[in-house]
Design a protein around this motif. Structure first.
Motif, mmCIF file in Angstrom:
data_model
loop_
_atom_site.group_PDB
_atom_site.id
_atom_site.type_symbol
_atom_site.label_atom_id
_atom_site.label_comp_id
_atom_site.label_asym_id
_atom_site.label_seq_id
_atom_site.Cartn_x
_atom_site.Cartn_y
_atom_site.Cartn_z
ATOM 1 N N THR A 100 -3.383 -6.103 -3.968
ATOM 2 C CA THR A 100 -1.977 -6.260 -4.346
ATOM 3 C C THR A 100 -1.454 -7.588 -3.825
ATOM 4 O O THR A 100 -2.019 -8.175 -2.905
ATOM 5 C CB THR A 100 -1.114 -5.112 -3.767
ATOM 6 N N GLY A 101 -0.380 -8.037 -4.432
ATOM 7 C CA GLY A 101 0.302 -9.238 -3.972
ATOM 8 C C GLY A 101 1.524 -8.834 -3.183
ATOM 9 O O GLY A 101 2.404 -8.147 -3.704
ATOM 10 N N ASP A 102 1.575 -9.228 -1.927
ATOM 11 C CA ASP A 102 2.685 -8.857 -1.052
ATOM 12 C C ASP A 102 3.206 -10.110 -0.352
ATOM 13 O O ASP A 102 2.466 -10.732 0.417
ATOM 14 C CB ASP A 102 2.233 -7.836 -0.002
ATOM 15 N N ASN A 103 4.455 -10.466 -0.629
ATOM 16 C CA ASN A 103 5.071 -11.638 0.008
ATOM 17 C C ASN A 103 4.190 -12.882 -0.105
ATOM 18 O O ASN A 103 3.911 -13.564 0.862
ATOM 19 C CB ASN A 103 5.400 -11.354 1.477
ATOM 20 N N ASN A 104 3.723 -13.134 -1.320
ATOM 21 C CA ASN A 104 2.938 -14.336 -1.616
ATOM 22 C C ASN A 104 1.578 -14.360 -0.926
ATOM 23 O O ASN A 104 1.017 -15.418 -0.668
ATOM 24 C CB ASN A 104 3.729 -15.602 -1.305
#
Length: 140
Positions: free
Chosen positions: A73-77
């Motif tokens: 997943t993508g989390d805060n870049n």
């Protein structure tokens, strides 16, 4: 195909100018082979404009027997690996040993990737991911 039965919105989204838009993402290599490497709706778009197909990373990491299931997943870049380890392989390992072994796998992966594709966070799951009727992990 002329469209989906009684689903005009889905038909309009899928059929455009005579072309079928499946939502798959892929590329054609130098030998003109087509490779499907993800879904457009699952793309992770970083603030620097880089597009990352999580399925491509997941497929590479899932080859390791210690990883039973994985979602990127993508989390805060940043990229996060959410991993459900193989229960049989970790049953005699401490929590710290499992964490260290999984980080070793991620570090080996990261060493071969550009900076924007490197995984910087990890979440170790105690339970498998929820799946649909065809046994695919639900990305929710």
């Amino acid at each position: 195909m002329r469209g989906y039965y009684d689903m005009p919105e889905e038909t309009d989204t899928t059929l455009k100018d005579g072309w079928l838009h499946t939502g798959d993402k892929g590329y054609i290599d130098d030998d003109r082979f087509l490779f499907i490497n993800g879904r457009v709706k699952n793309l992770i778009i970083l603030s620097n404009g880089e597009n990352i197909s999580p399925e491509e990373i997941e497929a590479k990491l899932a080859l390791n027997p210690l990883i039973s299931e994985i979602i990127i997943t993508g989390d805060n870049n940043a990229l996060t690996a959410r991993i459900y380890p193989e229960p049989e392989l970790i049953k005699n390992m401490s929590e710290e040993e499992v964490k260290a072994a999984l980080w070793k796998i991620l570090d080996d992966y990261n060493s071969q990737q550009p900076t924007y594709k490197q995984i910087t966070k990890m979440v170790i799951r105690e339970n498998p991911f929820i799946k649909n009727s065809s046994r695919k992990i639900l990305r929710t």
